[in-house]
Design an enzyme around this catalytic site. Structure first.
Site, PDB file in Angstrom:
ATOM      1  N   TYR A 147      16.341  20.047  72.027  1.00  0.00           N
ATOM      2  CA  TYR A 147      16.121  19.230  73.301  1.00  0.00           C
ATOM      3  C   TYR A 147      15.251  19.777  74.446  1.00  0.00           C
ATOM      4  O   TYR A 147      15.129  19.695  75.511  1.00  0.00           O
ATOM      5  CB  TYR A 147      17.101  18.892  72.985  1.00  0.00           C
ATOM      6  CG  TYR A 147      18.021  17.240  72.446  1.00  0.00           C
ATOM      7  CD1 TYR A 147      17.224  17.038  71.600  1.00  0.00           C
ATOM      8  CD2 TYR A 147      18.789  16.551  72.729  1.00  0.00           C
ATOM      9  CE1 TYR A 147      17.164  15.474  70.852  1.00  0.00           C
ATOM     10  CE2 TYR A 147      18.745  15.435  72.227  1.00  0.00           C
ATOM     11  CZ  TYR A 147      18.803  14.825  71.106  1.00  0.00           C
ATOM     12  OH  TYR A 147      18.862  13.829  70.251  1.00  0.00           O
TER      13      TYR A 147
ATOM     14  N   ASP B 143      24.218  20.445  65.094  1.00  0.00           N
ATOM     15  CA  ASP B 143      24.154  19.344  63.939  1.00  0.00           C
ATOM     16  C   ASP B 143      24.037  19.730  62.591  1.00  0.00           C
ATOM     17  O   ASP B 143      25.104  19.065  62.356  1.00  0.00           O
ATOM     18  CB  ASP B 143      23.186  18.307  64.895  1.00  0.00           C
ATOM     19  CG  ASP B 143      23.931  17.119  64.247  1.00  0.00           C
ATOM     20  OD1 ASP B 143      22.811  15.641  64.260  1.00  0.00           O
ATOM     21  OD2 ASP B 143      24.670  17.177  63.646  1.00  0.00           O
TER      22      ASP B 143
ATOM     23  N   ASP C 161      28.887  31.760  64.634  1.00  0.00           N
ATOM     24  CA  ASP C 161      28.391  30.626  64.033  1.00  0.00           C
ATOM     25  C   ASP C 161      29.855  29.430  64.820  1.00  0.00           C
ATOM     26  O   ASP C 161      30.805  29.923  64.520  1.00  0.00           O
ATOM     27  CB  ASP C 161      28.488  30.397  63.023  1.00  0.00           C
ATOM     28  CG  ASP C 161      27.648  29.456  62.268  1.00  0.00           C
ATOM     29  OD1 ASP C 161      27.805  29.860  60.933  1.00  0.00           O
ATOM     30  OD2 ASP C 161      28.342  28.666  63.018  1.00  0.00           O
ATOM     31  N   ILE C 162      29.687  28.579  65.532  1.00  0.00           N
ATOM     32  CA  ILE C 162      30.623  27.545  65.962  1.00  0.00           C
ATOM     33  C   ILE C 162      31.543  26.688  64.718  1.00  0.00           C
ATOM     34  O   ILE C 162      32.459  26.480  64.772  1.00  0.00           O
ATOM     35  CB  ILE C 162      30.362  26.035  67.190  1.00  0.00           C
ATOM     36  CG1 ILE C 162      31.692  25.916  67.831  1.00  0.00           C
ATOM     37  CG2 ILE C 162      29.494  25.963  65.930  1.00  0.00           C
ATOM     38  CD1 ILE C 162      31.148  25.041  69.201  1.00  0.00           C
TER      39      ILE C 162
ATOM     40  N   GLY D  53      18.384  23.636  72.126  1.00  0.00           N
ATOM     41  CA  GLY D  53      17.184  24.126  71.450  1.00  0.00           C
ATOM     42  C   GLY D  53      16.252  22.975  71.334  1.00  0.00           C
ATOM     43  O   GLY D  53      15.433  23.097  71.651  1.00  0.00           O
TER      44      GLY D  53
ATOM     45  N   GLY E 292      18.904  22.303  63.618  1.00  0.00           N
ATOM     46  CA  GLY E 292      20.065  23.416  64.489  1.00  0.00           C
ATOM     47  C   GLY E 292      22.121  23.481  64.115  1.00  0.00           C
ATOM     48  O   GLY E 292      22.326  23.276  63.126  1.00  0.00           O
TER      49      GLY E 292
END
Ligand code: APR
Length: 182
Positions: free
Chosen positions: A121, A34, A10-11, A119, A32
């Site tokens: 997009y 973001d 997980d970033i 994702g 997502g």
């Protein structure tokens, strides 16, 4: 010696100088990655984003990371996939290039990228991985920084694509699994 690597994580948990957000042009947050970044960064991020918006596709903006363990968030807007007929591949490459230029301007040594545009997009994952690795490889060959680029995958399938792309486009050998002979 600059290098690239890929992990599954997980970033928002990474203690790196900068994490990259797959944002939208308004920088107003979304779903997502973001959404995850905005939730983890806390209530000061929206105001910081408002000062940097709008961000056209392919461009990048930088804000502090507030409650995240990272120092910076580089927001970049990937292309929406329309079948490859609207310069999506070049726009995606620009996301990585412009994020890396911003990183260098802020003395970023370690930077983590999600799989931008793959994702919501809809950009094809294999092609996106190839573009990401080749664009970052070429950037490092020209500028020799940041020191470490990490591709952060959210699922095993994406991780496998990045391992293959790193193996194919750089001399980075995928480490053999324990007991697996070379
Ligand atoms: N850490 C790392 N990667 C993540 C995380 C996370 N916490 N959450 C999601 N991802 C991965 C997804 O699995 C996908 O591989 O990030 C990649 C990008 O997917 P999206 O977040 O959907 O981004 P994108 O396809 O670029 O679409 C951007 O979605 O959230 C909205 O506001 C955003 O409009 C913008 C659009």
């Amino acid at each position: 010696m600059s290098g690239m690597s890929c992990i599954q994580n997980d970033i928002t948990t990474l203690r790196v100088d900068a994490i990259v957000n797959a944002a939208n042009p308004s920088l107003s947050g979304g779903g997502g990655v973001d959404g995850a970044i905005h939730r983890a960064a806390g209530p000061k991020l929206p105001e910081a984003c408002r000062k940097q918006a709008p961000c056209p596709a392919g461009e990048a903006r930088i804000t502090p990371a507030f409650r995240l363990p990272a120092k910076w968030i580089i927001h970049t807007v990937g292309p929406v996939w329309h079948g490859g007929t609207r310069h999506e591949t070049e726009q995606l490459a620009n996301c990585y290039r412009n994020s890396l230029h911003l990183a260098r301007q802020h003395a970023v040594s370690s930077i983590a990228f999600p799989a931008i545009s793959t994702g919501i997009y809809g950009f094809p994952n294999p092609l996106a991985a190839d573009i990401a690795v080749q664009t970052c490889r070429d950037f490092l060959q020209q500028y020799h920084s940041p020191d470490h680029i990490i591709f952060v995958c959210f699922d095993p399938q994406t991780l496998s694509l990045y391992k293959q792309a790193l193996h194919r486009f750089t001399k980075t050998e995928t480490p053999a699994a324990p007991g697996q002979q070379k």
